[in-house]
Every structure is written in C-alpha cells, then in structure tokens.
Design a protein around this motif. Structure first.
Motif, PDB file in Angstrom:
ATOM      1  N   VAL C  59       0.839  -1.198   0.000  1.00  0.00           N
ATOM      2  CA  VAL C  59       0.000   0.000   0.000  1.00  0.00           C
ATOM      3  C   VAL C  59       0.877   1.252   0.000  1.00  0.00           C
ATOM      4  O   VAL C  59       0.529   2.272   0.562  1.00  0.00           O
ATOM      5  CB  VAL C  59      -0.973   0.041   1.192  1.00  0.00           C
ATOM      6  CG1 VAL C  59      -2.257  -0.657   0.833  1.00  0.00           C
ATOM      7  CG2 VAL C  59      -0.380  -0.576   2.419  1.00  0.00           C
ATOM      8  N   LEU C 197       3.029   1.512   3.638  1.00  0.00           N
ATOM      9  CA  LEU C 197       2.188   2.674   3.919  1.00  0.00           C
ATOM     10  C   LEU C 197       3.035   3.796   4.501  1.00  0.00           C
ATOM     11  O   LEU C 197       2.918   4.966   4.116  1.00  0.00           O
ATOM     12  CB  LEU C 197       1.088   2.263   4.907  1.00  0.00           C
ATOM     13  CG  LEU C 197      -0.048   3.245   5.151  1.00  0.00           C
ATOM     14  CD1 LEU C 197      -0.926   3.339   3.928  1.00  0.00           C
ATOM     15  CD2 LEU C 197      -0.884   2.820   6.346  1.00  0.00           C
ATOM     16  N   GLY C 198       3.921   3.435   5.432  1.00  0.00           N
ATOM     17  CA  GLY C 198       4.750   4.428   6.090  1.00  0.00           C
ATOM     18  C   GLY C 198       5.813   5.001   5.174  1.00  0.00           C
ATOM     19  O   GLY C 198       5.995   6.215   5.090  1.00  0.00           O
ATOM     20  N   GLU C 201       4.669   7.634   2.722  1.00  0.00           N
ATOM     21  CA  GLU C 201       4.501   8.965   3.303  1.00  0.00           C
ATOM     22  C   GLU C 201       5.856   9.634   3.520  1.00  0.00           C
ATOM     23  O   GLU C 201       6.010  10.841   3.344  1.00  0.00           O
ATOM     24  CB  GLU C 201       3.764   8.873   4.645  1.00  0.00           C
ATOM     25  CG  GLU C 201       2.306   8.470   4.534  1.00  0.00           C
ATOM     26  CD  GLU C 201       1.445   9.529   3.859  1.00  0.00           C
ATOM     27  OE1 GLU C 201       1.912  10.679   3.732  1.00  0.00           O
ATOM     28  OE2 GLU C 201       0.320   9.194   3.440  1.00  0.00           O
ATOM     29  N   ILE C 202       6.840   8.824   3.917  1.00  0.00           N
ATOM     30  CA  ILE C 202       8.163   9.402   4.166  1.00  0.00           C
ATOM     31  C   ILE C 202       8.794   9.901   2.870  1.00  0.00           C
ATOM     32  O   ILE C 202       9.369  10.991   2.817  1.00  0.00           O
ATOM     33  CB  ILE C 202       9.074   8.369   4.852  1.00  0.00           C
ATOM     34  CG1 ILE C 202       8.553   8.114   6.262  1.00  0.00           C
ATOM     35  CG2 ILE C 202      10.506   8.845   4.898  1.00  0.00           C
ATOM     36  CD1 ILE C 202       9.336   7.110   7.026  1.00  0.00           C
ATOM     37  N   ALA C 205       7.267  13.061   2.105  1.00  0.00           N
ATOM     38  CA  ALA C 205       7.731  14.097   3.031  1.00  0.00           C
ATOM     39  C   ALA C 205       9.127  14.564   2.647  1.00  0.00           C
ATOM     40  O   ALA C 205       9.423  15.766   2.649  1.00  0.00           O
ATOM     41  CB  ALA C 205       7.717  13.565   4.466  1.00  0.00           C
ATOM     42  N   GLN C 341      -1.064  11.904  -3.587  1.00  0.00           N
ATOM     43  CA  GLN C 341      -1.968  11.548  -2.503  1.00  0.00           C
ATOM     44  C   GLN C 341      -2.263  10.063  -2.563  1.00  0.00           C
ATOM     45  O   GLN C 341      -2.473   9.515  -3.640  1.00  0.00           O
ATOM     46  CB  GLN C 341      -3.262  12.338  -2.637  1.00  0.00           C
ATOM     47  CG  GLN C 341      -3.020  13.815  -2.441  1.00  0.00           C
ATOM     48  CD  GLN C 341      -4.284  14.557  -2.139  1.00  0.00           C
ATOM     49  OE1 GLN C 341      -5.365  14.011  -2.252  1.00  0.00           O
ATOM     50  NE2 GLN C 341      -4.132  15.804  -1.747  1.00  0.00           N
ATOM     51  N   PRO C 342      -2.298   9.435  -1.381  1.00  0.00           N
ATOM     52  CA  PRO C 342      -2.468   7.982  -1.376  1.00  0.00           C
ATOM     53  C   PRO C 342      -3.749   7.502  -2.048  1.00  0.00           C
ATOM     54  O   PRO C 342      -3.750   6.461  -2.702  1.00  0.00           O
ATOM     55  CB  PRO C 342      -2.481   7.622   0.116  1.00  0.00           C
ATOM     56  CG  PRO C 342      -2.307   8.863   0.873  1.00  0.00           C
ATOM     57  CD  PRO C 342      -2.083   9.996  -0.036  1.00  0.00           C
ATOM     58  N   LEU C 343      -4.821   8.250  -1.919  1.00  0.00           N
ATOM     59  CA  LEU C 343      -6.061   7.778  -2.539  1.00  0.00           C
ATOM     60  C   LEU C 343      -5.893   7.667  -4.043  1.00  0.00           C
ATOM     61  O   LEU C 343      -6.349   6.722  -4.669  1.00  0.00           O
ATOM     62  CB  LEU C 343      -7.206   8.756  -2.238  1.00  0.00           C
ATOM     63  CG  LEU C 343      -7.896   8.577  -0.901  1.00  0.00           C
ATOM     64  CD1 LEU C 343      -8.924   9.652  -0.701  1.00  0.00           C
ATOM     65  CD2 LEU C 343      -8.550   7.216  -0.802  1.00  0.00           C
ATOM     66  N   PHE C 347      -4.352   3.700  -3.621  1.00  0.00           N
ATOM     67  CA  PHE C 347      -5.576   2.917  -3.516  1.00  0.00           C
ATOM     68  C   PHE C 347      -6.297   2.838  -4.859  1.00  0.00           C
ATOM     69  O   PHE C 347      -6.931   1.825  -5.167  1.00  0.00           O
ATOM     70  CB  PHE C 347      -6.457   3.491  -2.411  1.00  0.00           C
ATOM     71  CG  PHE C 347      -5.815   3.342  -1.067  1.00  0.00           C
ATOM     72  CD1 PHE C 347      -5.691   2.095  -0.490  1.00  0.00           C
ATOM     73  CD2 PHE C 347      -5.287   4.434  -0.396  1.00  0.00           C
ATOM     74  CE1 PHE C 347      -5.070   1.932   0.734  1.00  0.00           C
ATOM     75  CE2 PHE C 347      -4.666   4.290   0.827  1.00  0.00           C
ATOM     76  CZ  PHE C 347      -4.557   3.027   1.390  1.00  0.00           C
ATOM     77  N   LEU C 348      -6.188   3.875  -5.675  1.00  0.00           N
ATOM     78  CA  LEU C 348      -6.825   3.802  -6.988  1.00  0.00           C
ATOM     79  C   LEU C 348      -6.174   2.708  -7.833  1.00  0.00           C
ATOM     80  O   LEU C 348      -6.846   2.005  -8.588  1.00  0.00           O
ATOM     81  CB  LEU C 348      -6.724   5.158  -7.699  1.00  0.00           C
ATOM     82  CG  LEU C 348      -7.607   5.259  -8.930  1.00  0.00           C
ATOM     83  CD1 LEU C 348      -9.071   5.263  -8.537  1.00  0.00           C
ATOM     84  CD2 LEU C 348      -7.292   6.499  -9.733  1.00  0.00           C
ATOM     85  N   LEU C 412     -14.727   9.801  -5.801  1.00  0.00           N
ATOM     86  CA  LEU C 412     -14.276   8.890  -4.747  1.00  0.00           C
ATOM     87  C   LEU C 412     -15.372   7.891  -4.414  1.00  0.00           C
ATOM     88  O   LEU C 412     -15.144   6.689  -4.303  1.00  0.00           O
ATOM     89  CB  LEU C 412     -13.901   9.684  -3.498  1.00  0.00           C
ATOM     90  CG  LEU C 412     -12.666  10.555  -3.621  1.00  0.00           C
ATOM     91  CD1 LEU C 412     -12.517  11.442  -2.417  1.00  0.00           C
ATOM     92  CD2 LEU C 412     -11.446   9.674  -3.774  1.00  0.00           C
TER      93      LEU C 412
END
Lengths: 336, 278, 434
Positions: C59, C197-198, C201-202, C205, C341-343, C347-348, C412
């Motif tokens: 993810v 997942l983490g 994001e890193i 960032a 963006q994750p969505l 996820f898409l 969404l």
C-alpha cells in the motif's frame, strides 16, 4: 528557578500537547485494534469513520450554536457528541449489514476484508467530502484556556508561561473515562468477555453458544463510539479537515502495531509512544536547554532533531524498531 | 484457483493487516440424506450415532455404516489405527460432517439435522482435540464462557469443576494459555462441563501430554464419569483407554470392526494382534 | 474461445469509451485519458505482479511512483551551476555518514553480546552519528539552497536525455523496495503493508521538504521532453502543411500530435513490460511464485526460499511502479510533490488491479484503462447528474448550489462503489486468473 522554567517550557510545548495527541491516537488505535482482534482485519476505513462521526458532531454543533444552545465554558461539541456517535454507529452498522456481513457468511479470508475496507474508505471519504466539503471547519467554542499563560505567570511568578487549553483538558479527561469504561466492559461484563473469547478462538466461542453476529454488532458500536470521540477530540484540539483524518491512519496504525495489534492496552501505550516521539523529535529544544544547561553551554541553534514535516517518519521509524526487536509489539498475547 | 474466491487470500500472511490464527475452521455438516434414513434405532442407548455414512463437504465417504453409542453412566471409547476415521466418527455425532445416511439420536430425540451449536444447546459437551481453550482468557473466564448459554447461577457448577480439578482453582486468575499441557486439557474439559452437559465428547484428550500426565487425566475422566455424565472419547492410547472403557469401538477404515466391553476387546485375540501390538 | 472473445470485447469496450470521449468531448481529452490510461496500466501491472503473483500487500505504490518522478528530475534537468561546489559534496558526504552510522549500529548490534553494554554502545553510535551527520549535512543544504532560490536552490540533475530517467526511476524504486523488503518481509510474519504505507509517506515528506533535492514544494517545472514542443511544430511549415491537409488548424494538430507521440512511447513501454510479465508468469519462476502463493508451507518444505522469492517479486513490482512514475512526470513536464496523494496513487491503483482481475496481467491492464477513464469522466457525469437532479429546484437555493459544488467528490464515492460491486459479484475481477 532555571530548572523550573525549563520544566514549564517543556510541559507547555512537549508534555501537554503530547499527552493530548497521545490520547487521541490511543482512542483511534483502540478502534483499529478492536476490529483487528474481532473481525481479524485492519480497517483502512477507520480514519474516514472518524471523519464521518466528527462531521456529524460538527453539523449538530452548528445547529446547536444557531439555536443558541451551549455548554458555557465547555465546547458545544460535547453536547453534540452523542448524536455524532449515533450517526457514526448507524453508518458502520449499515456498512456492516450491506458490505461486511456477506463476507463473513462466505467465511472470506481477512485479507479480502482489508480490500473491502479500501472500498468502504473511498465511499466514506467521498461521503464526508460530499456533505461537508474538503475544507477546514471550525466548531470549537467555549472558554479557550483552562490556564492561560498570563494567569500562570501571575500565579507563579515564573518567566515562562504555561497554557492548558480547554480542549487539551477535555481530551485527557474524556480519554480516561472512555478507556476506563471500555476496559470495565471488556474485562467485567459477560458481553465483553464473550468478545474477547470470540477474538481468541472463534470455533470454541461458537461451541460455547456465543453468537458471532452479536459480538460483531457490539464491536461496531464500540468502534463507532471510539472513532467519533477520537475524531471529535482531535478536531477540537486541532481542526476538522477530512483529508487530515485520512492521514491519521498511519500514526493510528503505527500506534496499534507498536502496542501489539489486538491488544487494547497496547493500543493505548502505542498511542502515547508515537505521540511523544513525534512531538519530542520535532520540537526545537533551544529554550528548554537554554534554561536547563549551565551558563555558557546554551545551544545556539534550534536543536530541532527533525523538521515537523517528518512526524510521519518518526512514527514509522519507531514502528520499524519495535517490529525488528519485538515482532508482536509491546503487549503481545493479550488479545481483545 | 478452485473453490470459493472469497477465501483466496493469495498466500498473504501480512500480520500488519490480518490477524493470524483463531479464525473459524469449523465446517458444520449439512445432513444431505441421499440413501434414505435407515432407522435402526433401538432406543436403549443415551446417545447413538446410528449407521452413519458420510464425509467432508463434497469429498468421498469416510464413514461407512458406522454405529457408535453411549449408555448412561458409561465411558465409551473409539479406538483404531491411524486414519481409521475415529475423530471423523465423533465429528459425525457432533454434527460437523455431512451425514449422507444414518441418524444421530440423543436421549430419544433425533438430532441429525441440528447444527453443532444447537447440539450443545441440547446437552452435548464437546472438547476438540486442539485449540480447545481461550488462551488469552483466565481460567475462570474460560469456565464462565463455557457457561455462556446458561442464564441461571452457575457458581455451583463452577465449584464442582474446581472440586474435580483442584489445580484450576489455584490458577483461576491466570491466563489459560500460560498453563501446562495437562492443565490446559483440564481447563478444556472443565469448560465443556460448565453447561452441565448430558453427555461429554472428548477428542483425544491425552494427545501430546506425557505418560504421567496422561494417567492423571484418565483418572480425572473416570471421576467425571462417576458424577453421572456419559462420556464418548476418541483415543490414540488404545490400551489404557480400553482399560477404563465400559464400551469400546474398534474402527477400521471408517467402519465398525469390533465392538464390546473394554475388557472383552482387550482380551480379543484379533484386536490384540491387529493393533494393540500382541 | 469465448474467453478470448470476452477479453477482446472488454478491451474493445474500453477503447470505444475512449473513442466516444473523442467524438463527444474532444480528441484532446481522449488522448489525455489514453496516455494516463497507459501509465495507469503500467502501475497496475506492477501492483499485480506483487499482489496477483505473490500475494504481497503493497500500500505504498504512491512512494514508488514518486521516486520515479524524482528520477526524472535528477536525470534530465540541467545541473545547477555551483551547486556541487557550494554544498553538494557536503550533502553527499553527510548522507554517506548517515548511512555509515546505521550500518555501524547494525553491525555493533549483531557482533556484540546481548546486554546493557550493547544497548548503550548502539545508542551512542546512533546519537553521535546523528549529530555528526547533521553537522556535515546541514551547512551543505544551506549552501545549495542559497543558490538562486527563486529558480533553482537544488542540486540539479545530470542533463541526460529524459527517456533515460524511466529505467533510472525503476532502479531507484527497486533500491528503496529492497530496503523495505529486507526489513518488512520475513520477520516472523510479514509487516509489508504498514511498512509500505509508512515509507510512501516518508518519501513524499522528503520530496516536499528537502529543497536541495528537487526544490520541494517549490516544484520543478519545464522538464525536458522526449517529444517536440507544440510551438516548434507550429513554427515548422512542413507540419502546418500536413495539418492543413488533414483539415486541422496548427494549434490543435500540434497538441494532438505531441500526445500521440507520447501515447506511442508509453505503448511501447507497456507492451514490453506486459510481454515480460507474461513471460515471467509462464516461466518456471512464475510457476514457482504461484506455487508459493498457493501453498507456502509445501513450497518451503520443497526447499524454496520463500522470503527471497517474495523479496524478488516485491522489488520487480516496485520497479515497474517507479518506471510508470517517471513516465507520468515526463508527461506532466513537472514534478509537484504536493499532488501525490495515497487515494489517487495507491488505492486507486489497487482498485484497478482488483477490478481488472488479480493475477491476470491483461486484467490489470484493462483495469488500468477502465478505472482511469471512470476517474476522469465521473466528475462531468456527476455534475450532469446533479444538474438533472436539481433542475427542478429553485435557483440560488442552498441545497442546489451545495449539490452542484459537491459533484466533484462523486468520483471517490463511485470508485468505492465500483470496487465493492466487483468484489461482491465478480471477486476474481473482469478478466480472472486462469
């Protein structure tokens, strides 16, 4: 005096915010951990469940405000909280009935439910944005501070001030009450014990006459309540924005896993571990060290270990370290 | 890539998203009577699995016209070589097998179509071979969960269980998962006793415990039987089991090979030769 | 044969949808959908490799896609003059110091006996190493970021052809995937999902905040292109003539032609990757992958190194996502870390794979096109729907304007509904694995 000042600064900028944030994370992680323990999957829709419950609270708060109903010094949102919980519970129960139950009947593997929860996440996310929009919403009212910097300075005569915001106080008090009630429920009541039994061993629970659908129903109700409370407290303390709630998923998962997935006690511990490390690592320690260290040794730089934008990185690194050394998290074996 | 697509997890075992273990593996049997119900019910025994034929799901028949019965106040033991269908026979009695012909009777009532849970409600206590306790719950909570379907005061039953298994009383605040193998089995039996069952089914209660513990467990089982509860038990350790049995069933390839009292079977030359080892 | 007909029908259906967009809306939008559909198909192929072949739950697709984008900047932009001399070297040195600290700590942890001393030593190495790293690294960053901050302030790239960035993006993603896989796979259980997942994001960032790397949220724009610029085409008389011959005005013709060229490039990449994925699926390696997936215990008993295989397929899948990310950034011509963006990027892609058919490469490609088409087109459809619903309401009513404003969020909702419907009624996807 110097040390006292250092401690006041530390409390003001690190301890109090971290305790409040930790309580919010702990409540969120408790919801994740309960679903993991009983329904056996990580619910990707949890952040959006929180957002939905909070949204209902925000809307009801606005309604009350327009009617002139308020709680005086306390935020009106507290009055709206039961409605938010009810709304959130209605939503998750509807979701369970329309979506998840089918897969339980099919005895679907948990990982299928994880993917299903992604779909639910999309829908809830869309729903919240559809109803309230993607922007920041203000709904906090009442007294802003329990103790303000000026009162504190006047009272103590210290150079440094300490502020405790009402929302921070409410967060901690609410979290303590919610956690106490939850633990009493899980460990002392027949239903709570049956939930733990079901989480531990489904077949044996069935043979003991525990009705899985009832267990699942109670789980969702509790999760809805936890999610709404966590979301509302976070929203009051900071701000309500759907996307931020979605992003809370990572620290919440991290907290649940650090504590040991499936363990309520672990979820709480994990929440505080993550919150404290995020705040301490991204805080600029200059002022605290300036007071704490002897003359001449004061730091010149900010002494900030990492910029605040890296707070996700902190939760993640903590998570990795814990997983490397204790793959089952801090509290293992004690399942829901 | 066959079977239920909802059960296809693609071998994923990611502990950060799904909880390993504890999921239901039980598949309640559906009684699909194709061969017509043969009623050979004689009405004398308390629990009878009468000429049962069946297997798991759509698989081949494992049991062939197998009959198992327990009388009041007796211990009946199912023994036989590996793969003889001993546990399967017990599962058929408990409703976890597709019984295609034959019937199951409890106390004069036909329970063939009942689910395992309903059979528990009718007074059957079942102790599975493995995963038969709630490891994360305390001993006392295990017993409480055993009495979950009871709405009356069960403290006297709990006292009786503690009397039967004194060690459990000492450890009642301890997590059941922390106990030794023999103690866990006592918890398992105690849990099943909490419903005040009319009959107790034990699936290999001595599997994986040391000989000394095994002897102690057999003693406990005899004590349980003395309280008046009929016991149906599957056992690997045929000799010891037959020694305490009032009735023994030797199964071979899913069918009754020999039936008799425990002593008779122990004395039977055929039985001794074929699988008691002379 | 009906299987082939069904596959053909499904692809033809999606093709028809895109063509319809061309006829009803504009060919420009149709080509935009096609291009992003091609890129999405590549991403879906990567995720399918991991989830479909090996059951690995990634993810963090967003992170690998973003790394591909970063590679584009690092490879194709021109070097910033003076960046290396004024701090670039220090930055690299700092990073090496940081890495050395971690390695040293890991070594100390492995070599020393368990106990308090070990904990103290490891901690001391980490703390000292961290401050050393910051001491070397920070001035370097300050130096680099001081150079012409309005336009540069970063290290710049190598000034190489942008097409080279695509494989480099794959390699960069593969490298990070190796580190994640090493730590998160093959602990007592896998912890890949939370790890990815983490890390995603890193990565975002880092890309947002490390201005020296790729200007952070100040974005890098005007990336070089592998295809000609529209203005150049419009200035070329040969092109204008040919466009006139087709009855098109030069502006439209040039935008279409550029998009067509991109489509050609992406199709080549997609076909190569698809071919490779198909070959892998039917090779002994692919069979072993599936054997492990279907019965890990048996495969392990037969002496297969399950963790190693999982690591391989995770790296390969992530590399494919990285390539797709590089392609996307090239198409956009800019790197904007704020838009990841994750969505949208994790996820898409999952929706694409699940809807298309997990474990089937063609399914993943189909899912990529179909879901991307819907992602783009649900918004106008939602708007139309809302206008129809509200057509009877009084103009200026709060509900009406709210509904019309909210139509944008329909997409969404729709994606969720599609995912749930497919999972429920066609759990193996549109083109199931055989």
């Amino acid at each position: 005096m110097e040390l006292l000042n250092a401690f006041v600064v530390l409390s003001n900028f690190v301890l109090i915010p971290a305790i409040a944030y930790g309580s919010q994370l702990a409540l969120g992680a408790l919801g994740v951990t309960l679903i993991y323990g009983i329904l056996r999957f990580s619910n990707f829709a949890h952040g959006d469940t929180m957002a939905f419950g909070t949204m209902v609270v925000v809307l009801v708060t606005w309604l009350f405000q327009s009617w002139g109903i308020n709680l005086g010094p306390l935020p009106t949102a507290l009055l709206a909280l039961p409605f938010g919980i009810a709304g959130c519970a209605a939503l998750v129960l509807l979701t369970d009935r329309m979506v998840y139950r089918f897969y339980r009947v099919q005895k679907a593997k948990p990982v299928i439910l994880v993917i299903v929860s992604m779909g639910v996440m999309f829908i809830m996310n869309g729903l919240v944005r559809f109803i309230i929009g993607p922007d920041d919403q203000q709904f906090a009212d009442g007294e802003r501070f329990i103790v303000s910097v000026r009162t504190f300075k006047k009272l103590t005569g210290l150079d440094e001030g300490l502020a405790i915001r009402t929302t921070q106080g409410i967060t901690v008090v609410t979290a303590v009450i919610v956690v106490a009630v939850l633990f009493w429920f899980l460990n002392r009541t027949r239903t709570g014990k049956s939930m733990r039994a079901y989480s531990d061993n489904e077949d044996l629970a069935l043979l003991s006459g525990i009705n899985p659908e009832r267990v699942v129903l109670y789980t969702w109700l509790i999760v809805a309540a936890l999610a709404t409370v966590a979301g509302t407290l976070y929203g009051l303390d900071k701000t309500f924005k759907p996307f931020t709630f979605f992003q809370l998923l990572l620290p919440i998962f991290a907290a649940a896993i650090v504590g040991g997935l499936g363990s309520p006690l672990g979820a709480i511990a994990g929440g505080f571990v993550i919150a404290f490390s995020e705040v301490t690592v991204t805080y600029a320690w200059k002022k605290v060290l300036g007071y704490a260290l002897p003359e001449g040794l004061e730091p010149t730089g900010l002494v900030q270990l990492l910029s605040t934008d890296y707070k996700f990185a902190v939760s993640f690194v903590i998570l990795l370290v814990v997983l490397l050394f204790r793959p089952t998290g801090l509290f293992k074996g004690k399942s829901v | 890539m066959s079977g239920n697509p909802y059960q296809d997890d693609r071998g994923n075992n990611d502990a950060s998203i799904t909880k390993p273990g504890g999921q239901s593996r039980m598949t309640p049997g559906t009684s699909t009577q194709t061969g017509g119900r043969k009623e050979q019910h004689t009405g004398d025994a308390f629990l009878i699995g009468d000429s049962m034929t069946g297997g798991y799901g759509k698989g081949p028949d494992i049991l062939h016209d197998c009959t198992i019965a327990v009388n009041k106040g007796e211990i009946a033991v199912i023994v036989g070589p590996n793969g003889a269908g001993k546990s399967t026979a017990m599962k058929a009695v408990f409703g976890m097998l597709d019984v295609r012909s034959g019937s199951v009777w409890l106390d004069g009532e036909d329970i063939t179509d009942l689910s395992p849970q309903d059979r528990v409600g009718r007074g059957m206590g079942f102790v599975p071979q493995t995963q038969n306790i709630f490891t994360s719950l305390t001993v006392e909570e295990n017993l409480e969960m055993g009495a979950f379907i009871r709405r009356d005061d069960f403290s006297d039953t709990m006292a009786q269980v503690y009397e039967l298994f004194p060690i459990l009383k000492d450890k009642r605040k301890q997590a059941a998962g922390e106990l030794s193998g023999g103690q866990r089995q006592q918890v398992a039996v105690g849990r099943a006793l909490m419903t005040k069952p009319k009959v107790l089914l034990l699936d290999e209660p001595t599997a994986g415990v040391s000989p000394i513990v095994m002897d102690e467990l057999f003693d406990r089982i005899i004590e349980v039987a003395r309280t008046g509860i009929p016991i149906l038990m599957v056992e690997q350790n045929a000799r010891q089991a037959l020694e305490i049995a009032d009735k023994g069933y030797v199964l071979v390839q899913g069918a009754n090979a020999h039936t008799g009292t425990g002593k008779e079977l122990l004395a039977d030359a055929d039985v001794r030769k074929s699988f008691l080892g002379g | 044969m009906s299987d082939t007909v069904k596959k053909f029908g499904l692809f033809a259906g999606v093709g028809a949808l895109i063509l319809l967009t061309g006829v009803l809306q504009s060919w420009n939008s149709a080509l935009l959908i096609l291009n992003m559909g091609l890129i999405s198909a590549v991403m879906a192929l990567g995720v399918n490799l991991q989830w479909g072949f090996a059951g690995l739950f990634n993810v963090g697709v967003m992170g690998f896609v973003a790394l591909g984008g970063l590679a584009t900047v690092l490879v194709s932009t021109d070097p910033v003059p003076g960046a290396w001399s004024s701090g670039g070297v220090r930055i690299v040195l700092g990073l090496i110091l940081g890495a050395a600290t971690v390695v040293l700590a890991a070594l100390a942890h492995r070599r020393m006996a368990k106990g308090k001393t070990r904990a103290v030593v490891v901690l001391a190495i980490l703390v000292v190493g961290f401050f050393l790293y910051r001491g070397v690294f920070d001035p370097g960053v300050a130096g680099v970021e001081a150079i012409n901050p309005a336009a540069a302030g970063n290290l710049g790239g190598l000034g190489l052809p942008v097409l080279l960035a695509w494989p480099v993006g794959g390699v960069l993603a593969a490298g990070v995937a190796w580190i994640i896989g090493k730590t998160a796979l093959g602990l007592r259980s896998d912890y890949l999902a939370i790890a990815t997942l983490g890390i995603a994001e890193i990565i975002i960032a880092v890309m947002k905040n490390e201005d020296w790397l790729a200007r952070g949220v100040k974005n890098v724009i005007g990336l070089p292109r592998p295809v000609p610029y529209e203005v150049d085409l419009q200035a070329s008389s040969a092109f204008v003539e040919r466009a006139a011959g087709l009855g098109l005005d030069p502006t439209t013709a040039s935008t279409l032609w550029v998009k067509l060229l991109y489509a050609g490039l992406f199709t080549v990449v997609l076909l190569i990757l698809l071919w490779m994925a198909q070959r892998a699926l039917h090779s002994p390696w692919g069979r072993m992958m599936r054997a492990i997936r279907d019965n890990e215990v048996a495969a392990e008993a037969m002496g297969k190194d399950v963790t190693r295989r999982h690591l391989q397929v995770f790296i390969l899948g992530s590399a494919v996502c990285g390539i797709a990310g590089a392609m996307m950034t090239t198409l956009d011509g800019q790197l904007t870390p704020g838009t990841y963006q994750p969505l949208r990027f994790t996820f898409l892609i999952w929706v694409m794979v699940i809807v298309g058919g997990s474990g089937n490469n063609l399914g993943a490609v189909l899912g990529g096109f179909l879901i991307w088409f819907l992602w783009v087109q649900v918004e106008p459809m939602g708007l139309w729907l809302m206008q129809t619903i509200t057509s009877n309401m009084a103009d200026g009513s709060a509900l009406k304007s709210h509904l019309i404003d909210s139509a944008a969020h329909m997409r969404l909702l729709t994606m969720g509904v599609i995912l749930l419907l497919v999972l429920r009624f066609s759990p193996r996807g549109l083109i199931p694995e055989k």
